[in-house]
Design an enzyme around this catalytic site. Structure first.
Site, PDB file in Angstrom:
ATOM      1  N   GLY A  40       0.813  -1.221   0.000  1.00  0.00           N
ATOM      2  CA  GLY A  40       0.000   0.000   0.000  1.00  0.00           C
ATOM      3  C   GLY A  40       0.842   1.264   0.000  1.00  0.00           C
ATOM      4  O   GLY A  40       2.006   1.266   0.405  1.00  0.00           O
ATOM      5  N   ARG A  64      33.309   9.892  20.616  1.00  0.00           N
ATOM      6  CA  ARG A  64      32.834   9.135  19.455  1.00  0.00           C
ATOM      7  C   ARG A  64      33.891   8.207  18.855  1.00  0.00           C
ATOM      8  O   ARG A  64      35.050   8.213  19.298  1.00  0.00           O
ATOM      9  CB  ARG A  64      32.329  10.110  18.388  1.00  0.00           C
ATOM     10  N   GLN A  99       2.943  -6.294  -6.305  1.00  0.00           N
ATOM     11  CA  GLN A  99       1.524  -6.096  -6.602  1.00  0.00           C
ATOM     12  C   GLN A  99       1.395  -4.734  -7.283  1.00  0.00           C
ATOM     13  O   GLN A  99       1.606  -3.694  -6.664  1.00  0.00           O
ATOM     14  CB  GLN A  99       0.702  -6.108  -5.302  1.00  0.00           C
ATOM     15  N   ARG A 154      -2.104   8.192   3.916  1.00  0.00           N
ATOM     16  CA  ARG A 154      -2.321   9.054   5.079  1.00  0.00           C
ATOM     17  C   ARG A 154      -1.027   9.441   5.796  1.00  0.00           C
ATOM     18  O   ARG A 154      -1.026  10.305   6.653  1.00  0.00           O
ATOM     19  CB  ARG A 154      -3.302   8.371   6.048  1.00  0.00           C
ATOM     20  N   TYR A 188      45.182  15.536  11.581  1.00  0.00           N
ATOM     21  CA  TYR A 188      44.884  15.375  10.150  1.00  0.00           C
ATOM     22  C   TYR A 188      45.724  16.358   9.362  1.00  0.00           C
ATOM     23  O   TYR A 188      45.670  17.568   9.585  1.00  0.00           O
ATOM     24  CB  TYR A 188      43.385  15.657   9.953  1.00  0.00           C
TER      25      TYR A 188
END
Ligand code: UD1
Ligand code: CA
Length: 460
Positions: free
Chosen positions: A12, A335, A75, A16, A389
């Site tokens: 589907g 991190r 479908q 909505r 870096y």
């Protein structure tokens, strides 16, 4: 289970939802709803699992590519739930046994309910069995119309008479069907209804008219069969998932000050006597030990925290490990495989990336420590930066045990500061510092007497 096949309807458009993303890929408490359906289906150990896709079929297929053994059928166009089931005929026609039909947009269904469905269906020798629930607000659902005790038919909201709309027993959209004769029966479903669609629930009245057995099975908790058709429902279902997780955690001894604003993923673990203040986010398999305190605004993703760890406000931790007794934040960012050893302290506006910070070491203010290996009892002054870096490569900074890095130091990697060395404030460290040495790079300070006064007179 032997001779059990799963079909999941997910073709589907989800009109909505008003979304470019296929509905079944929208996330319920951090997990795409279709993944939740697949997980509860898999626990039935079916012989085959077929997914009916249509709207954005390729995107759905790609998103689920890690699941081996799924069969996709497309479908196109989408003419209703009965038409959707019919598209699986090529896959299932040669099979025997029963098919359990699930909806891709009903993500809270438990394995327990599915097992009940299969058991009831088999014991009764039914041709079809429908999972139903009695709800407070049946609006939008198909209603279960009974003839005495037995189910007679299912009427969709849009086709229901005012009297039928009063019925509070609803169709969950989850069924078990005997494969024998199923597709012939589905083919006889017509589309004479308000939506001009082929409704799968019409099979109930067709079977009843043919004298075939149709059973129903209820759910214990009606919330299980909530379908998601809109963003409001998406949020409501996510809230249920989170509340359930929060309740489990509290039952296991975690203090959650405000469950309404605490977001803990289902796969996260938290030890007893840990306190979660309002507005914290614990995501993707994070494991937190006992006796920790996580303050408001913290977000912890795919990380491990030991016992008695303090995470102060607005700290973000991803893919990292904080061992026993560590304190981090406020406003820290930790991190990429950072490991913080027991008792180390990280203060405000400190970023650690892929860094090991040794036992008892401290970086209390405004620092960037990236690709660094830092020993024990090291003190990192305010404003320290590892220049990791060079525009092409990331390089390592090594700081050995007991070293003292003065404020506003830049460490140009690759570089090593030896054990117990002392780096003076404002030093640019370009070369290794031997253990026990003092490194200073700034020139001698010059004071120019009377400079301010002379500048002022010049202006006037
Ligand atoms: C459906 C049921 C309703 C039930 C409710 C429970 C029908 C006609 N109605 O209504 O009785 O109470 O579910 O949630 O079945 N789909 C396809 N192809 C299509 C149409 C739909 O694959 O052509 C899929 C959708 O992607 C969705 C599922 O089938 O995953 C249900 O369709 P949806 O349109 O949401 O049906 P509802 O109106 O919710
Ligand atoms: Ca639906």
């Amino acid at each position: 289970m032997s001779h059990l096949h799963i079909v999941i309807l997910a073709a589907g458009k989800g009109t909505r939802m008003k979304s470019t993303l296929p509905k079944v890929l929208h996330q319920v408490a951090g997990v795409p709803m279709i993944e939740r359906v697949l997980a509860s289906a898999a626990r039935l150990e079916p012989q085959s699992t077929t997914l009916v896709v249509g709207h954005q079929a390729e995107n759905v297929r790609t998103a689920l590519s890690r699941h081996a053994g799924l069969t996709f059928v497309v479908q196109e166009p989408q003419l209703g739930t009965a038409h959707a089931l019919l598209t699986t005929e090529s896959v299932l026609a040669s099979k025997r046994g029963l098919v359990v039909l699930l909806s891709g947009d009903v993500p809270l269904l438990t394995t327990n309910t599915l097992e009940n469905l299969v058991q009831t269906h088999r014991q009764a020798g039914a041709a079809a069995t429908v999972v139903t629930a009695v709800v407070e607000d049946p609006h939008g659902y198909g209603r279960i119309v009974r003839d005495g005790e037995r189910i007679a038919q299912i009427v969709e909201e849009k086709d229901a008479t005012p009297a039928e709309r009063q019925i509070r027993e609803i169709n969950s959209g989850i069924y078990a069907f005997e494969l024998d004769g199923l597709f012939d029966a589905v083919r006889s479903i017509a589309s004479e209804n308000a939506q001009r669609e082929y409704y799968l629930p019409d099979l109930v009245s067709i079977y009843r008219r043919r004298g075939l057995g149709v059973e129903t099975v209820g759910v214990e908790d009606a919330r299980e069969i909530l379908g998601i058709n809109s963003r409001v429902e998406l949020a409501a279902v996510s809230t249920i998932v989170r509340q359930t997780k929060n309740s489990e955690l509290m039952a296991a001894g975690v203090t959650i000050e405000d469950p309404a604003t605490t977001y803990v993923d289902a796969d996260a673990q938290i030890g007893a006597d840990t306190i979660l203040h309002p507005c914290v986010f614990i995501e993707r398999g994070t494991v937190i030990g006992a006796g920790c305190e996580i303050h408001s605004g913290a977000r912890i993703v795919a990380s491990r925290l030991g016992d008695r760890v303090t995470v102060l406000n607005h700290t973000i931790i991803t893919d990292s490990r904080l061992e026993d007794g560590v304190s981090a934040g406020p406003f820290a960012h930790i991190r990429n495989d950072t490991v913080v050893a027991p008792g180390a302290k990280i203060g405000n506006f400190v970023e650690l990336k892929k860094t090991a910070l040794g036992r008892g070491s401290k970086s209390m203010h405004l620092a960037y420590l990236g690709d660094a290996v830092i020993g024990e009892r090291v003190n990192i002054g305010a404003g320290t930066i590892t220049c990791n870096y060079d525009g092409t490569r990331k390089q390592t900074t090594t700081i050995e045990d007991g070293a003292f890095i003065g404020s506003d130091t830049q460490l140009i990697a690759p570089v090593t500061v030896g054990a117990n060395a002392y780096v003076g404030t404002g030093t640019t460290v370009r070369e290794n510092v031997p253990g026990g040495a003092l490194a200073v790079s700034a020139g001698k300070q010059r004071n120019i007497d009377g400079w301010v006064e002379r500048k002022r007179t010049k202006k006037n």
